[in-house]
Scaffold this motif. Structure first.
Motif, mmCIF file in Angstrom:
data_model
loop_
_atom_site.group_PDB
_atom_site.id
_atom_site.type_symbol
_atom_site.label_atom_id
_atom_site.label_comp_id
_atom_site.label_asym_id
_atom_site.label_seq_id
_atom_site.Cartn_x
_atom_site.Cartn_y
_atom_site.Cartn_z
ATOM 1 N N VAL A 74 -7.542 101.946 -27.598
ATOM 2 C CA VAL A 74 -6.925 100.694 -28.050
ATOM 3 C C VAL A 74 -7.568 100.227 -29.353
ATOM 4 C CG1 VAL A 74 -6.551 98.272 -27.475
ATOM 5 C CG2 VAL A 74 -6.237 100.015 -25.727
ATOM 6 N N SER A 75 -8.894 100.312 -29.423
ATOM 7 C CA SER A 75 -9.577 99.933 -30.664
ATOM 8 C C SER A 75 -9.149 100.826 -31.816
ATOM 9 C CB SER A 75 -11.094 100.019 -30.458
ATOM 10 O OG SER A 75 -11.522 99.138 -29.442
ATOM 11 N N LYS A 76 -9.003 102.116 -31.542
ATOM 12 C CA LYS A 76 -8.570 103.036 -32.590
ATOM 13 C C LYS A 76 -7.150 102.717 -33.042
ATOM 14 C CE LYS A 76 -7.902 107.971 -33.533
ATOM 15 N NZ LYS A 76 -7.961 109.339 -32.957
ATOM 16 N N LEU A 77 -6.283 102.368 -32.094
ATOM 17 C CA LEU A 77 -4.909 102.005 -32.453
ATOM 18 C C LEU A 77 -4.895 100.780 -33.361
ATOM 19 C CD1 LEU A 77 -1.843 102.296 -32.150
ATOM 20 C CD2 LEU A 77 -1.991 100.916 -30.065
ATOM 21 N N ALA A 78 -5.723 99.793 -33.051
ATOM 22 C CA ALA A 78 -5.787 98.610 -33.910
ATOM 23 C C ALA A 78 -6.271 98.968 -35.308
ATOM 24 C CB ALA A 78 -6.706 97.567 -33.283
ATOM 25 N N THR A 101 -4.890 100.124 -41.183
ATOM 26 C CA THR A 101 -4.797 100.951 -42.399
ATOM 27 C C THR A 101 -3.417 100.886 -43.032
ATOM 28 O OG1 THR A 101 -4.194 102.906 -41.077
ATOM 29 C CG2 THR A 101 -6.555 102.534 -41.513
ATOM 30 N N LEU A 102 -2.418 100.498 -42.265
ATOM 31 C CA LEU A 102 -1.064 100.355 -42.798
ATOM 32 C C LEU A 102 -0.843 98.992 -43.448
ATOM 33 C CD1 LEU A 102 0.943 101.873 -39.779
ATOM 34 C CD2 LEU A 102 0.153 103.045 -41.848
ATOM 35 N N ASN A 103 -1.898 98.129 -43.356
ATOM 36 C CA ASN A 103 -1.779 96.762 -43.883
ATOM 37 C C ASN A 103 -0.693 95.971 -43.159
ATOM 38 O OD1 ASN A 103 -3.834 97.119 -45.810
ATOM 39 N ND2 ASN A 103 -2.385 98.083 -47.225
ATOM 40 N N TRP A 104 -0.545 96.294 -41.883
ATOM 41 C CA TRP A 104 0.380 95.537 -41.043
ATOM 42 C C TRP A 104 -0.393 94.460 -40.304
ATOM 43 C CZ3 TRP A 104 4.090 99.535 -38.305
ATOM 44 C CH2 TRP A 104 4.864 100.166 -39.287
ATOM 45 N N PRO A 105 0.232 93.323 -40.046
ATOM 46 C CA PRO A 105 -0.479 92.230 -39.358
ATOM 47 C C PRO A 105 -0.407 92.366 -37.840
ATOM 48 C CG PRO A 105 1.694 91.500 -40.016
ATOM 49 C CD PRO A 105 1.578 92.928 -40.489
ATOM 50 N N SER A 106 -0.973 91.351 -37.164
ATOM 51 C CA SER A 106 -0.786 91.143 -35.719
ATOM 52 C C SER A 106 -1.538 92.124 -34.843
ATOM 53 C CB SER A 106 0.707 91.184 -35.347
ATOM 54 O OG SER A 106 1.430 90.229 -36.067
ATOM 55 N N THR A 107 -2.680 92.667 -35.303
ATOM 56 C CA THR A 107 -3.500 93.490 -34.405
ATOM 57 C C THR A 107 -4.539 92.653 -33.660
ATOM 58 O OG1 THR A 107 -5.035 93.970 -36.210
ATOM 59 C CG2 THR A 107 -3.221 95.514 -35.872
ATOM 60 N N ALA A 108 -4.546 91.356 -33.876
ATOM 61 C CA ALA A 108 -5.554 90.506 -33.220
ATOM 62 C C ALA A 108 -5.407 90.541 -31.701
ATOM 63 C CB ALA A 108 -5.431 89.063 -33.717
ATOM 64 N N LEU A 109 -4.186 90.667 -31.203
ATOM 65 C CA LEU A 109 -3.970 90.678 -29.748
ATOM 66 C C LEU A 109 -4.655 91.881 -29.111
ATOM 67 C CD1 LEU A 109 -2.612 89.318 -27.355
ATOM 68 C CD2 LEU A 109 -0.573 90.669 -27.817
ATOM 69 N N LEU A 110 -4.570 93.045 -29.761
ATOM 70 C CA LEU A 110 -5.230 94.230 -29.222
ATOM 71 C C LEU A 110 -6.746 94.084 -29.271
ATOM 72 C CD1 LEU A 110 -3.095 97.153 -30.715
ATOM 73 C CD2 LEU A 110 -3.025 96.227 -28.405
ATOM 74 N N LYS A 111 -7.257 93.565 -30.374
ATOM 75 C CA LYS A 111 -8.703 93.401 -30.493
ATOM 76 C C LYS A 111 -9.216 92.377 -29.491
ATOM 77 C CE LYS A 111 -8.624 94.604 -35.409
ATOM 78 N NZ LYS A 111 -8.855 94.134 -36.798
#
Length: 851
Positions: free
Chosen positions: A348-352, A357-367
């Motif tokens: 999950v951390s690796k996915l975030a 790296t794609l400069n996409w937002p909204s990974t805070a939920l996974l972290k």
């Protein structure tokens, strides 16, 4: 000063001084409006001068000629001034006319300028309209030729041209032009959207996503151009929302589905993503890999102008679904599965990080989910433990088993249980120690109380199941038999959870003592060096599967917490949850207390089962705490990390014991109320030998006697022998206490009525067969009614007194043991009710009072 006043002053000065200076009247600028007034003033002045001259001619005749000459000269000046004034007026009138002509000429010039400007503006506007129409024609032509780039350029130029017509936008011509432009834009938007859908084909039915790079017959059209066109036409946001919805329905929902038989995986090629059916549910890590592969595919094959807005709408819902359908369910309950869970957290951390790296937002939920993994695991562990406790509470009641309680006590030689010489005294002491919660039992004779306190310390040490032992003695596994709780109106929910137990422990009713004689049959003896003997007391009672099941759950929780405290789990993702696990046993026991009343309430004698189960559970928890403390003495962990220092179960043990007492007390009070209500049918036992009161008394006593037997039979398979005898004895004590009180309140008891009352007392006394104690070695059976029913002997004496003579009563008082059960007032009141007034009765009463 006005010009007229100046002229008048000049004339007066010339007359007074005899000088006539040349007045430059002709050069004065006199307004035409003042000339008539000026001429009138001059005429008046001339007349005045003439008059003055006449008046003065007599005195100054020689100077008259000079004055006349000056007057004539003045007259000439006046005439010249008039002429000058007339010229000024004429010139003024001529200037006014010229001014009006000049104003008219200026207005004509301004009008001509406006007409010229309007003509020029009209020509420019017509040119713009014509140019816009030509641009629209060119756009139509480019649209017809599928030249999307030229069409977009033309529509941009057309919009700029129409924007220049803002000054005349309300005209019909411009309105028609705007309408034509809007229709063309709508048509172009529909076509652009269709082309975008042709390049990005997301099919919900086939569960696939296909990305093409060009449109057939339109080689110049690509996604960048379509996005630019959609963005300019204002349709990009609508298209992105539709694309996001299609991706959810076609790909995400099916891939993340947890429904049995609907498992699927992603098959990704160079230009497409296809959802394929899977035979078994894929693993969580495989699911995360598929999610990343899908997002990476989109980032590669879609332009950033689509990916960025698409990611803002797609990722929040994707991560929410992923978290609640897969990640939360992947959290293991068993510690043995932690290595796999650690792999999931790493993935999950690796996915975030990959999404970042794609400069996409909204990974805070996974972290956040990774950071909250200990809390998530603890919540799931708590939910499982509490759920297991609730399920066990309702399912475990169906299983019942007989368990044995074993306790070792040391007794002295003189104790009745050791066969001491003063057995009768010991029996009296046991009878006196019985503290029944009824008003009648409060009347205890002082001498009886003194006898009952004899060898109290030894009695306490020799108590079996229902006597409070030393609270600090953790090795003795004992259960306390509660009596009536005087505060039965407390809130049920608060009682169940054990709130306020610390404050209420002191208010509990006195505990019932277990008789010594009953222990002989179930004990083994071992003589100590001091001569005292150690007795191992054994007794059986019935419990459900609930206590053992609750204990297993508590033990498993503590075992998990102890495992996580081990140094080998310092790097575990759920290591920080170890300390919080030690609070779970408190919640588990609280759940038991909160729901037990509801669960057991459906069973016969449910309160007695609660008493047995809660008492056993309290004993088991106390023994576990003792064992854990002994085990931690050899532990290598720091003292503050050992389970015995983390567990806080003392209050829970007390709460369980209090809960057991309250259940027992509630059941006893309910049965006492029933017994009292049944005896109320006798209506105070007055006129018990006359109908219909006789039938009512017989019925009430018979029903009460039957009720005592039924309750005894109902409790027999549940309670231990000692607890059963104490409970039945308490109910019997309630019944006979009421009978004693009501019989003593009868003012006049005749001979026939006395005999009837004796029969009624004998009827109740028949339940003494419930208290027969068989000798374990085949000896004579013992009647233990007097031990378990504290007012039994008083009741038996009452039956004898009802049919005794005065001499017998006096003898029983002076030589017998009647005074141990009755006080003076009670005996004298009975004598006065049973016997008529006479000297012999008065003498007997006096002797009794003196003795």
């Amino acid at each position: 000063m006005s010009t007229n006043d100046q002229l008048k002053q000049a004339i007066v000065d010339s007359v007074e001084h005899g000088t006539y200076p040349e007045a430059d009247v002709s050069s004065a600028e006199v307004p035409s409006t003042l000339l008539p007034a000026l001429l009138a003033d001059l005429q008046k002045a001339r007349d005045e001068v003439k008059e003055d001259i006449r008046s003065l001619s007599k005195d100054i005749a020689p100077d008259v000629d000079g004055w006349i000459a000056q007057a004539k000269k003045l007259q000439g000046d006046i005439e010249r001034s008039k002429a000058t004034a007339r010229d000024i007026v004429a010139q003024a009138e001529a200037g006014k006319a010229l001014k009006e002509e000049t104003h008219d000429a200026g207005n004509k010039v301004h009008l001509l300028e406006k007409e010229v400007a309007f003509n020029e503006s009209l020509a420019s506007t017509l040119d713009l309209i014509r140019s816009s129409c030509r641009i629209l024609d060119q756009a139509d032509e480019a649209y017809a030729n599928n030249d999307l780039r030229a069409t977009l350029d033309h529509i941009k130029r057309c919009d700029a041209s129409i924007a220049a017509l803002s000054a005349v936008q309300d005209t019909r011509a411009v309105g028609l032009l705007q309408t034509r432009s809007s229709r063309f834009k709508a048509t172009l938007l529909d076509k652009t959207t269709a082309l975008a859908q042709a390049l990005i084909q997301c099919d919900i039915e086939t569960r696939s996503l296909l990305v093409k790079h060009e449109v057939p017959d339109m080689p110049t059209v690509d996604l960048e151009l379509l996005v630019e066109t959609l963005s300019y036409l204002g349709g990009l946001d609508v298209y992105i929302r539709r694309l996001k919805r299609d991706v959810d329905f076609a790909l995400i929902d099916h891939r993340l589905s947890m429904k049995p038989g609907q498992y699927s995986v992603f098959n990704i090629t160079d230009a497409s993503i296809i959802v394929s059916q899977a035979n078994a549910r894929p693993g969580t890590i495989a699911t995360l890999d598929d999610i990343w592969a899908c997002l990476e595919f989109l980032s590669i094959h879609l332009p950033s102008s689509i990916c960025e807005p698409l990611s803002q709408k797609l990722l929040p819902s994707l991560f929410e679904t992923l978290t609640y359908t897969w990640l939360d369910r992947s959290v293991p309950v068993q510690i043995e599965q932690m290595p796999v869970f650690q792999q999931i957290l790493d993935r999950v951390s690796k996915l975030a990080d990959q999404i970042d790296t794609l400069n996409w937002p909204s990974t805070a939920l996974l972290k956040d989910w990774v950071q909250n993994a200990p809390r998530t695991w603890l919540s799931k562990r708590r939910e499982m433990a509490l759920g297991a406790a609730r399920s066990l509470l309702f399912s475990g009641l169906k299983t019942r088993k007989t368990v044995e309680r074993v306790e070792t006590q040391t007794v002295s030689k003189g104790d009745a249980i050791m066969g001491g010489s003063d057995v009768d005294e010991a029996d009296d002491a046991w009878a006196a120690d019985w503290e029944e919660e009824t008003p009648e039992t409060a009347k205890v004779d002082a001498s009886k109380a003194a006898t009952s306190t004899k060898n109290d310390d030894d009695d306490d040490d020799a108590s079996a199941w229902d006597v409070d032992g030393d609270d600090t003695d953790k090795t003795a596994v004992s259960s306390e038999q509660p009596a009536k709780d005087e505060n039965m109106e407390e809130d049920d929910a608060a009682d169940a959870w054990g709130w306020g137990d610390d404050e209420q422990v002191a208010d509990e009713a006195p505990k019932l003592s277990s008789p010594k004689k009953t222990k002989k049959a179930a004990s083994t003896e071992q003589v100590t060096q001091s001569g005292d003997r150690e007795l191992t007391l054994r007794e059986t009672y019935t419990v459900t599967a609930v206590p053992d099941g609750i204990l297993d759950i508590v033990l498993q929780v503590v075992s998990d917490a102890e495992t996580l405290t081990d140094p080998s789990y310092l790097g575990s993702p759920i290591g920080p949850a170890a300390s919080a696990l030690y609070t779970l046993p408190t919640f588990i026991l609280a759940i038991y207390r909160a729901t037990a009343s509801t669960a057991y309430g459906k069973l016969d004698s449910g309160n007695m089962l609660i008493y047995n189960d809660a008492s056993r559970l309290a004993d088991q928890i106390r023994s576990f705490v003792v064992r854990q403390t002994e085990k931690d003495l050899t532990s290598s962990l720091p003292s503050h990390l050992r389970p015995s220092s983390r567990l806080r179960l003392d209050n829970d043990i007390k709460a369980l014991e209090t809960f057991a007492k309250r259940a027992y007390s509630a059941e006893m009070e309910s049965q006492r109320t029933i017994v009292r209500d049944m005896l109320d049918g006798a209506q105070g036992f007055s006129n018990c030998n006359a109908e219909p009161f006789a039938s009512a008394c017989d019925s009430a006593v018979s029903i009460t006697e039957g009720r005592l037997r039924d309750v005894h039979k109902q409790w027999a398979p549940i309670l231990s022998r000692s607890a059963l005898l104490q409970s039945s004895g308490s109910l019997l004590s309630t019944a006979i206490s009421k009978m004693i009180m009501e019989i003593e309140e009868i003012q006049d008891i005749g001979e026939e009525e006395s005999a009837k009352l004796r029969k009624l007392c004998d009827k109740i006394s028949e339940v003494k067969d419930l208290f027969i104690q068989e000798h374990p070695e085949g000896g004579e059976a013992s009647n233990m009614t007097g031990i378990y029913c504290p007012n039994w002997f008083k009741f038996q004496y009452l039956g004898e007194l009802l049919e005794s003579s005065l001499a017998d009563i006096k003898y029983l008082w002076t030589e017998g043991e009647l005074r141990l059960e009755f006080d003076v007032d009670e005996v004298t009141d009975l004598i006065e009710a049973l016997f008529a007034d006479s000297d012999y009765r008065r003498k007997a009463i006096a002797d009794i009072r003196r003795s």
